[in-house]
Motif scaffolding. Sequence first.
Motif, PDB file in Angstrom:
ATOM      1  N   CYS A 119       0.827  -1.213   0.000  1.00  0.00           N
ATOM      2  CA  CYS A 119       0.000   0.000   0.000  1.00  0.00           C
ATOM      3  C   CYS A 119       0.859   1.260   0.000  1.00  0.00           C
ATOM      4  N   ARG A 153       2.499   1.774  -3.422  1.00  0.00           N
ATOM      5  CA  ARG A 153       1.512   2.256  -4.380  1.00  0.00           C
ATOM      6  C   ARG A 153       1.084   3.683  -4.039  1.00  0.00           C
ATOM      7  N   GLU A 204      -5.368   6.445  -3.403  1.00  0.00           N
ATOM      8  CA  GLU A 204      -6.067   5.176  -3.595  1.00  0.00           C
ATOM      9  C   GLU A 204      -6.061   4.710  -5.044  1.00  0.00           C
ATOM     10  N   ARG A 205      -5.766   5.600  -5.983  1.00  0.00           N
ATOM     11  CA  ARG A 205      -5.730   5.200  -7.396  1.00  0.00           C
ATOM     12  C   ARG A 205      -4.662   4.134  -7.656  1.00  0.00           C
ATOM     13  N   ASP A 264      -5.986   0.084  -6.812  1.00  0.00           N
ATOM     14  CA  ASP A 264      -6.886  -0.639  -7.697  1.00  0.00           C
ATOM     15  C   ASP A 264      -6.081  -1.294  -8.821  1.00  0.00           C
ATOM     16  N   GLU A 265      -5.971  -2.620  -8.751  1.00  0.00           N
ATOM     17  CA  GLU A 265      -5.169  -3.356  -9.736  1.00  0.00           C
ATOM     18  C   GLU A 265      -5.668  -3.127 -11.160  1.00  0.00           C
ATOM     19  N   LYS A 266      -7.007  -3.051 -11.336  1.00  0.00           N
ATOM     20  CA  LYS A 266      -7.561  -2.817 -12.677  1.00  0.00           C
ATOM     21  C   LYS A 266      -7.075  -1.490 -13.238  1.00  0.00           C
ATOM     22  N   GLU A 267      -7.178  -0.455 -12.416  1.00  0.00           N
ATOM     23  CA  GLU A 267      -6.752   0.874 -12.855  1.00  0.00           C
ATOM     24  C   GLU A 267      -5.251   0.898 -13.140  1.00  0.00           C
ATOM     25  N   CYS A 268      -4.464   0.249 -12.281  1.00  0.00           N
ATOM     26  CA  CYS A 268      -3.011   0.215 -12.473  1.00  0.00           C
ATOM     27  C   CYS A 268      -2.626  -0.552 -13.730  1.00  0.00           C
TER      28      CYS A 268
END
Length: 155
Positions: free
Chosen positions: A13, A16, A76-77, A80-84
């Motif tokens: 965390c 990221r 927090e962006r 999110d694995e999808k966003e990354c």
Amino acid sequence: FFFQAEDGIRDFCLSRGLGDVYKRQTPTIDTVPRVATAKHKLRDINILPGTIVRVGINAVGFRSSDFPDPFDFRPERWLDEKECSKRGPFAYLPFSAGPTNCLGKYLAMIEAKLILLEFLNRFEFGFSNKNYVMKKAFRFLYEPLDPLELNLTVA
């Protein structure tokens, strides 16, 4: 300060979340020279092999195609694995990239994590001015134009 069992999650965390911190505090060096090794076309500009191209690494991290609301502070962006996964590996370059990236990258990340963890463990904090808006000034490095005042209390 001792590390605890959930440090793997905390480390993930923090790594990221620090992305948005570094994104707000732009890199010291704002452009990186690279030599084109092949012929390229960038819109209507022909780039021939051997041409020195300067990459604006500050601008790269603020493309709305990679970062919705790029100027908003949203750590927090990065969780999110999808966003990354939608972003390529060169969507954000706080330490440059490739074989000539910053030698101090890993040390800087370790130092930032340790300082942040110590700070969060020892203090509760809040802004003195709730309406503070960060405006940057470039002097020798990027820094806040107006002082950022925090209220700190021992946790």
